[in-house]
Write an enzyme that holds these catalytic residues in place. Structure first.
Site, PDB file in Angstrom:
ATOM      1  CG  HIS A 122       8.191   0.152  -1.210  1.00  0.00           C
ATOM      2  ND1 HIS A 122       8.880  -0.543  -0.250  1.00  0.00           N
ATOM      3  CD2 HIS A 122       7.434   1.069  -0.555  1.00  0.00           C
ATOM      4  CE1 HIS A 122       8.534  -0.073   0.948  1.00  0.00           C
ATOM      5  NE2 HIS A 122       7.664   0.900   0.790  1.00  0.00           N
ATOM      6  CG  ASP A 199       4.776  -4.065  -4.274  1.00  0.00           C
ATOM      7  OD1 ASP A 199       3.669  -4.007  -3.689  1.00  0.00           O
ATOM      8  OD2 ASP A 199       5.773  -3.403  -3.934  1.00  0.00           O
ATOM      9  CD  GLN A 202       0.567   3.217  -2.517  1.00  0.00           C
ATOM     10  OE1 GLN A 202      -0.404   3.829  -2.096  1.00  0.00           O
ATOM     11  NE2 GLN A 202       1.568   2.858  -1.732  1.00  0.00           N
ATOM     12  CE  LYS A 225       1.414   0.980   1.991  1.00  0.00           C
ATOM     13  NZ  LYS A 225       2.617   0.675   1.192  1.00  0.00           N
ATOM     14  CB  CYS A 363      10.330   3.015   0.913  1.00  0.00           C
ATOM     15  SG  CYS A 363      10.101   3.186   2.664  1.00  0.00           S
TER      16      CYS A 363
END
Ligand SMILES: *Cc1c(COP(=O)(O)O)cnc(C)c1O
Length: 405
Positions: A122, A199, A202, A225, A363
């Site tokens: 991202h 990261d 997600q 999320k 993104c």
């Protein structure tokens, strides 16, 4: 216990609404998830019953708010199996968390040091590191990916060296759904003494990372999320690393002592929590984690896999449709295009039929560049979606295809 999706759907008030005259089919969960009533209620409860600033007052309301907020930190620590509460820094979200680490390392890295990022990040996990490299003269290297959307770990082996200081990889790609082999990536980096930031924006609503088992150095995610509110997230970091990282922002709450000669900084986690935080957001985040845990991340994961397989099968029956990201280890994200049709046009037509999907580059422009496409249509499922909704979505896609070709 069987997975009762109809019962779960009743927890989410927004799922009752209509869009453009049709029942909402919300397949944009990778952008943000919907919120169950308990999470919404917890925000109302805070402002209605114990709103006060935290960590400051001796009065009862302030202490009550502080206790509930700190309990949320404890819940995050337990959920992800961190070692200490103070290793959980409340932030405004993934982007903020990454910037804290990138900005800190801009005072630590030196010219000629190397940092490694993956080809499927991202923009939040690319741009701060490019800024870091510009400031320090460090060199950015990239782990490439293949056509299926899997990282080429053998190439990672050749890029890693004693010059490598940091590695940044997403746990799950938001554009493709690929689940990356982060444990292996972390282990390999550690052989060279490099630190790894994962990261997890997600990942955390689908799989449950165990920070101590992964031996991860930094892990970041956003509440929104995972059924929590926007504007809150966390930075996990090992104590010894957070302790050497310089603070990101100066202000209230992050100090031990201030004089005009010199200010000393507060202990963790407060060193990175300058200013009044998103108190209701942090509290609601804790409630969201409780909610997800009660259903069970494993149950969520296996139900979502069913949805993924069902939708993938149905979509592939449509002529000219190509799916990007076909690796075996995937979360319930399907990125696709139909030959000769712009993704934006598909998204616009299915929206008229009540179906919310994301279109564009998500993104993650380097991924689009890799496939030489302007963007994709992305359908991303959550545990409150149903096969019936997938049928509606498939019909909507077929209709859009008919109208546009
Ligand atoms: C959503 C997302 C981000 C950014 O999260 P914010 O909440 O917007 O800060 C970063 N990385 C990935 C993989 C994401 O999916």
């Amino acid at each position: 216990m069987s997975f009762d999706v109809q019962k779960i759907r009743q927890d989410f008030p927004i799922l009752q609404r209509k869009v453009n005259g049709y029942p909402l089919v919300y397949f944009d969960n990778a952008a943000t998830s919907q919120k169950p009533q308990v999470v919404i209620d917890s925000i109302v409860d805070y402002y209605s019953n114990y709103n006060a600033n935290i960590h400051r007052g001796v009065h009862s309301l302030s202490q009550e708010a502080t206790d509930v907020y700190e309990l949320a930190r404890e819940k995050i620590k337990q959920h992800f199996n961190a070692k200490h509460n103070h290793e959980i820094i409340f932030t405004s979200g993934t982007t903020h968390s990454i910037n804290i680490v990138a900005s800190g390392y801009s005072e630590i890295l030196q010219k000629g040091d190397e940092v490694i990022v993956s080809a499927m990040e991202h923009h939040s996990n690319i741009v701060p590191w490019q800024m870091l490299c510009e400031k320090t003269g460090a060199v950015l290297k990239v782990i490439p990916m293949n056509e299926e959307g899997n990282l080429l770990v053998s190439d990672y082996d050749t890029i890693l060296s004693s010059a490598t200081k940091l590695v940044f990889v997403n746990h799950v790609s938001n554009a493709l759904g690929t689940i990356n082999p982060i444990k292996e990536i972390i282990e390999k980096a550690h052989q060279y003494g490099a630190k790894v930031l994962i990261d997890g924006a997600q990942a955390c609503s689908h799989i449950l990372p165990d920070f101590q088992d992964l031996d991860v150095d930094f892990y970041v995610a956003s509440a929104h999320k995972m059924c929590g509110p926007t504007g809150v997230g966390f930075l996990y970091g090992k104590s010894e690393l957070l302790n050497i990282l310089p603070p990101y922002q100066g202000g209230g709450e992050m100090i031990k002592e201030v004089t005009f000669k010199k200010t000393t900084y507060a202990e963790l986690p407060h060193k990175f929590e300058a200013g009044t935080p998103n108190i209701s957001g942090g509290i609601a985040f804790g409630v969201a984690l409780d909610y997800l845990s009660a259903i069970g991340i494993d149950a969520i994961n296996s139900y979502e896999n069913e949805l993924l397989n069902y939708a993938t099968e149905k979509l592939l029956e449509i002529e000219g449709l190509k799916i990007y990201g076909t690796g075996k280890e995937k979360t319930a994200v399907i990125s696709f295009n139909i030959e000769g049709i712009h993704p934006y046009d598909i998204g616009t037509i299915v929206d008229k039929l009540g179906v919310a999907v994301r279109t564009g580059h998500h993104c993650a422009q380097p991924i689009m560049e890799f496939y030489k496409i302007p963007g994709t249509v992305r359908a991303s499922f959550a545990f409150y979606n149903t096969k019936k909704e997938i049928d509606i979505f498939i019909e909507a896609i077929k209709k859009a295809k008919m109208m546009l070709s």
